[in-house]
Design an enzyme around this catalytic site. Structure first.
Site, PDB file in Angstrom:
ATOM      1  N   ASP A 247      -6.763  -4.677   3.643  1.00  0.00           N
ATOM      2  CA  ASP A 247      -5.610  -5.439   3.152  1.00  0.00           C
ATOM      3  C   ASP A 247      -5.651  -6.905   3.579  1.00  0.00           C
ATOM      4  O   ASP A 247      -4.823  -7.701   3.126  1.00  0.00           O
ATOM      5  CB  ASP A 247      -4.297  -4.823   3.675  1.00  0.00           C
ATOM      6  CG  ASP A 247      -4.087  -3.405   3.188  1.00  0.00           C
ATOM      7  OD1 ASP A 247      -4.384  -3.144   2.011  1.00  0.00           O
ATOM      8  OD2 ASP A 247      -3.633  -2.566   3.981  1.00  0.00           O
TER       9      ASP A 247
ATOM     10  N   ASP B  43      -1.574  -2.814   6.301  1.00  0.00           N
ATOM     11  CA  ASP B  43      -1.906  -2.766   7.727  1.00  0.00           C
ATOM     12  C   ASP B  43      -3.377  -2.508   8.004  1.00  0.00           C
ATOM     13  O   ASP B  43      -3.782  -2.398   9.155  1.00  0.00           O
ATOM     14  CB  ASP B  43      -1.078  -1.695   8.430  1.00  0.00           C
ATOM     15  CG  ASP B  43      -1.362  -0.296   7.898  1.00  0.00           C
ATOM     16  OD1 ASP B  43      -2.112  -0.166   6.905  1.00  0.00           O
ATOM     17  OD2 ASP B  43      -0.834   0.680   8.464  1.00  0.00           O
TER      18      ASP B  43
ATOM     19  N   ASP C 218       0.850  -1.177   0.000  1.00  0.00           N
ATOM     20  CA  ASP C 218       0.000   0.000   0.000  1.00  0.00           C
ATOM     21  C   ASP C 218       0.892   1.234   0.000  1.00  0.00           C
ATOM     22  O   ASP C 218       2.114   1.136   0.063  1.00  0.00           O
ATOM     23  CB  ASP C 218      -0.970  -0.016   1.182  1.00  0.00           C
ATOM     24  CG  ASP C 218      -0.246   0.034   2.521  1.00  0.00           C
ATOM     25  OD1 ASP C 218       0.995  -0.080   2.532  1.00  0.00           O
ATOM     26  OD2 ASP C 218      -0.916   0.169   3.556  1.00  0.00           O
TER      27      ASP C 218
END
Length: 934
Positions: free
Chosen positions: A677, A673, A401
């Site tokens: 995800d 995190d 990400d």
């Protein structure tokens, strides 16, 4: 954070220090009566009996006696259909939750709230497992044969038993260290739950959640048990881990009618599922072994899924077993026929079987993994699956990400603008109200708004001006969050919806815009102008969020997503998410080490491309979630392979990207995190999260870092490749050595009128060699070896053995010739036999041990590449010990060795030197042909 820790410490102290009650508390919650009240005494129903059994077993360690999934489903069905108050009364709880003392009492009665996992082996079990090994059995048989008449040798028996005991102790010690490390890893990462204790909200470890606890749920929460909902606000739960269905399902409070399975009750949230969006409150109706997930776990086969690493190691073991099965009978027959001593031939054959066995393979593999895990722990990283370190080394694609990884983990609100592009206090106040009153977990954007609002003194003003009524929580499809507010000054005032969200998605729900004090219909020209202003802000590297409002003439009983339609577009919020400077060199390092990077973000494409450009990530090929939806399957696979930036992707699309890369034969790592995800983290070959991430993300990850830092990932890649390299070293050393020895043994059995080595000598040689290999986990790898991903494969192992192994047999034959013709040891005279056997013992030990330094590197040993001090000390120390044994009184006679002719050492040095030259030459040819060595 400090207050949070104090609350957890207080809860933990209460759980351990609460006095044991003499009242029959257990009875109150093991007999759960939720029938409608009726006069007279009634016998317990079937499901009541099951309830009692479930809670009795919730702390049990015997999974085989626990209730089945069908029985648990029947209990959940009854709890789902029970009136709320009756359910609470039967659980001896209330809407304000349990007291700390009651929770502690229930935890003592039922055990920790944990699904039954494999119990770590006891020390006694480890000791027994170290003893009961096939290879140990072989050594024991050889030992027994040595004291069997007529040729009994008690010193030999004593030495074999000493060697056997040494091997057992070494294995036991490494297994003990491995168990301790595994337990430490399990405790390194924990998840928490928000519960009501003593009437106050308290964060406790999920394992400390008790039956009857009232839990508070929000986006990112793990469900800490089987929970009956008391309240729910647009609550969507991910059940992909149970059902395989990627889309979250909605859960509502109320009474559920009969359903086919426990998965279908819309007022029940099951343990191990997670909240995607919305909020809720519920009462825990089952914990630990009494939960539905625990019943499913008991029905599953034990053990974890085999990895490529497991299969490769198993293939190697099978290869050695095949050698033993073929070679040992041949050796026994040939040796017995030649020497006519069938008892000695059998003993020698069994000793050969022990010698051909890579006894240290399990220990070397375990020691490698353990040492790597300890290295990562020193870098404040928990490896939750020990073999995940192998996948880190093999990883060739890292999906990550953007926020917090490539950018600093703090977003700043730079501008609150109206449609004309001017700073607007009204826009800031509305944005602050939206972030202030939203129920879920504040994200980075919310925190940025709240921080700026507090600096501008809006906190008290907004709290005094508005009253919160309802919320339409954020989800990853809409990409918006709305709160419904009412002015505090007028109870009858019309409620106002305040919505902030992704610009394009929010604009689709708007039909008017506010420009100055005038309201205009949003025609195509105005929409295009709004999009253009947003893109201009994106080009400045800013993340843009839209803000809109809607006035209701009355408050609906339940606000739904559809109520966001027809909003009034008010303005823009522009956030700065600056690049993380420390990540730039890490990205270059990963590229240099053969790991490509793909950025998966829910942010806009413009912002993602700008950040990637600043970070040095190639962004010529980009795509969005919308483009992915419209692509055909084959085109989608090619698109995913080609693109490096994926913007505005959903959690399901992140998982699909990982799956597509895996189908293209990549080893994929995923760094994230957030709750969004979790699907991709679980799907990836190695999922990486951070301790500050959501519970869902941490639970799905294989690796959890204390800090979200790409430098730790770089370190993990190197450690993983080093682990692979040191493991494959031992396997190739042992396999080529054993394969070469088979030829020498067969030749000796055919040619010599006596066994070339006695059983005790074979065993001593094997133990000395294995001891020299124990330092391999502490060896280094050449920098060139660490440059590219290393995927475990035993594909070329057989070829490696066929090429490298027979070289040692050539020099074994030269030793035979030297002893036969030069030293005239050509008959079965005892002195000749002992001298011959001593010569081959030393030659075999020196060549096998010294050659490690040539095989461990592609370079020229000692000149271009040197082993670490532990491996140097172990190898040269072993060679010195082998020579010393021949001169130590008592020990040499026990091993039937002798002080060899002094002139033999010149022959021995020449043999070792010639062997090294031959291996180095073969190595150069092998590398030139196959482009690799290890």
């Amino acid at each position: 954070m400090t207050a949070h820790r104090r609350r957890r410490a207080k809860a933990a102290a209460a759980a351990t220090a609460a006095p044991s009650s003499t009242a029959p508390v257990a009875v109150a919650f093991t007999v759960l009566d939720i029938r409608e009240a009726a006069p007279g005494k009634q016998a317990p129903t079937t499901w009541e009996k099951l309830t009692a059994r479930l809670h009795k077993l919730s702390g049990s360690k015997k999974a085989e006696t626990a209730a089945t999934a069908e029985q648990v489903e029947r209990v959940l069905a009854a709890r789902a259909s029970a009136p709320i108050q009756t359910l609470l009364d039967s659980l001896t709880t209330s809407l304000t939750g349990l007291s700390s003392a009651a929770a502690a009492e229930r935890l003592r009665a039922h055990g920790a709230n944990a699904v039954e996992e494999a119990t770590p082996p006891t020390t006694l079990a480890l000791a027994w497992g170290s003893i009961v090994q096939p290879f140990n059995a072989l050594m024991l048989v050889v030992a027994v044969l040595t004291v069997s008449p007529p040729n009994s040798s008690y010193p030999t028996f004593a030495l074999i038993m000493a060697l056997l005991l040494t091997a057992i102790i070494a294995r036991f010690w490494e297994e003990l260290r491995s168990r301790s490390l595994a337990q430490a890893m399990r405790g390194a990462v924990s998840a928490s739950a928000a519960v009501l204790r003593d009437g106050c909200e308290t964060a406790v470890d999920i394992k400390a959640v008790a039956l009857g606890d009232v839990v508070l749920l929000s986006a990112g929460s793990l469900i800490p048990g089987d929970v009956r909902l008391l309240e729910a606000r647009n609550l969507f739960v991910s059940m992909s881990g149970m059902t395989g269905e990627a889309m979250p399902v909605e859960r509502r409070a109320g009474v559920s009618s009969a359903k086919e399975t426990a998965l279908n009750h819309d007022n029940i949230c099951l343990m191990s599922t997670s909240v995607v969006s919305g909020s809720g409150k519920g009462v825990v109706v089952a914990t630990g072994a009494a939960t539905y997930i625990a019943s499913l776990a008991r029905a599953l086969p034990s053990g974890r899924t085999m990895t490529a690493f497991d299969f490769a190691v198993r293939r190697v073991v099978y290869l050695f077993i095949a050698f033993i099965v073929i070679m040992v009978p041949l050796v026994i027959v040939l040796s017995g026929t030649t020497t006519t001593d069938w008892s000695g031939a059998v003993t020698f054959g069994l000793a050969v079987a022990v010698g051909l066995t890579p006894q240290m393979l399990p220990m070397i593999v375990t020691a490698n993994l353990s040492r790597s895990v300890r290295s990562m722990r020193a870098k404040k990283t928990a490896i939750r699956r020990m073999d995940a370190i192998q996948n880190l080394g093999a990883m060739d694609v890292l999906c990550t990400d953007k926020t917090g990884t490539l950018t600093v983990d703090e977003v700043t609100l730079l501008k609150a603008l109206d449609l004309a592009g001017n700073e607007s206090l009204d826009i800031l106040k509305l944005a602050y109200a939206n972030s202030r009153f939203q129920v879920g977990v504040p994200n980075l954007l919310d925190k940025g708004v709240l921080r700026v609002g507090a600096e501008r003194g809006l906190e008290e003003a907004v709290a005094a001006e508005w009253v919160f009524l309802d919320e339409i929580p954020f989800d990853f499809e809409r990409r918006m969050l709305s709160v419904v507010l009412r002015p505090t000054s007028d109870d009858k005032a019309h409620p106002t919806l305040v919505c902030k969200g992704a610009l394009e998605e929010l604009l689709m729900q708007c039909d008017h815009s506010l420009e100055g004090s005038e309201v205009y219909e949003l025609d195509e020209a105005r929409r295009a102008a709004i999009i253009a202003r947003g893109r201009a802000l994106n080009d400045e590297g800013l993340r843009v969020v839209g803000l809109a409002t809607k006035m209701f003439t009355k408050l609906l009983l339940r606000m739904e997503r559809e109520d966001e339609a027809g909003m009034l577009f008010r303005g823009f919020l522009a956030f700065l998410d600056p690049p993380k400077e420390s990540a730039i060199p890490c990205i270059k390092t990963l590229y240099d080490r053969g790991v490509s990077i793909k950025v998966l973000t829910g942010d806009s494409l413009c912002v993602a491309k700008r950040i990637c450009a600043d970070m040095g990530i190639e962004n010529a090929h980009c795509t969005t979630g919308v483009e992915m939806l419209s692509a055909e399957k084959d085109d989608l696979t090619a698109l995913i392979e080609r693109c490096t930036v994926f913007a505005k992707v959903t959690p399901q699309q992140k998982m699909a990207i990982v799956a597509a890369l895996q189908r293209n034969d990549h080893i994929v790592g995923f760094l994230g995190d957030g709750t969004n995800d979790a699907l991709a983290l679980r799907k990836a070959d190695v999922g990486i999260s951070v301790d500050s991430g959501t519970d869902t993300a941490k639970e799905a990850a294989d690796v959890v870092m204390l800090d979200k830092n790409l430098a730790t990932v770089c370190d993990g890649v190197l450690i993983g490749r080093k682990t692979y390299g040191n493991t494959i070293k031992y396997i190739k050393f042992a396999s080529s050595s054993s394969f070469g020895n088979t030829f020498s043994i067969l030749a000796a059995a055919i040619w010599l009128p006596f066994v070339p080595l006695q059983a005790i000598q074979v065993l001593a040689l094997n133990v000395l060699y294995n001891i020299s290999q124990l330092a391999i986990p502490w060896d280094d790898m050449d920098p060139s070896f660490l440059e590219k991903p290393k995927r475990w494969s035993a594909k070329f192992l057989g070829l490696y053995m066929l090429i490298v192994g027979p070289i040692s047999s050539i020099f074994d034959m030269t030793t035979f010739l030297i002893m036969w013709y030069y030293y005239e040891c050509f008959n079965d005279n005892p002195d000749n036999v002992i001298a011959f056997q001593t010569a081959w013992f030393l030659e075999s030990l020196m060549t096998q041990t010294f050659i490690v330094h040539l095989l461990r590197t592609e370079k020229i040993p000692f000149i271009q590449s040197r082993a670490t001090l532990p491996l140097m000390a172990s190898s040269f120390g072993t060679m010195a010990a082998g020579i010393a044994i021949c001169y130590i009184p008592g020990l040499n006679s026990a091993l039937s060795l002798t002080a060899i002719f002094p002139s033999y050492y010149a022959w021995l040095a020449g043999t070792v030197a010639a062997y090294c030259c031959a291996v180095q030459g073969i190595k150069w040819v092998y590398i030139k042909v196959f482009r690799s060595w290890l």
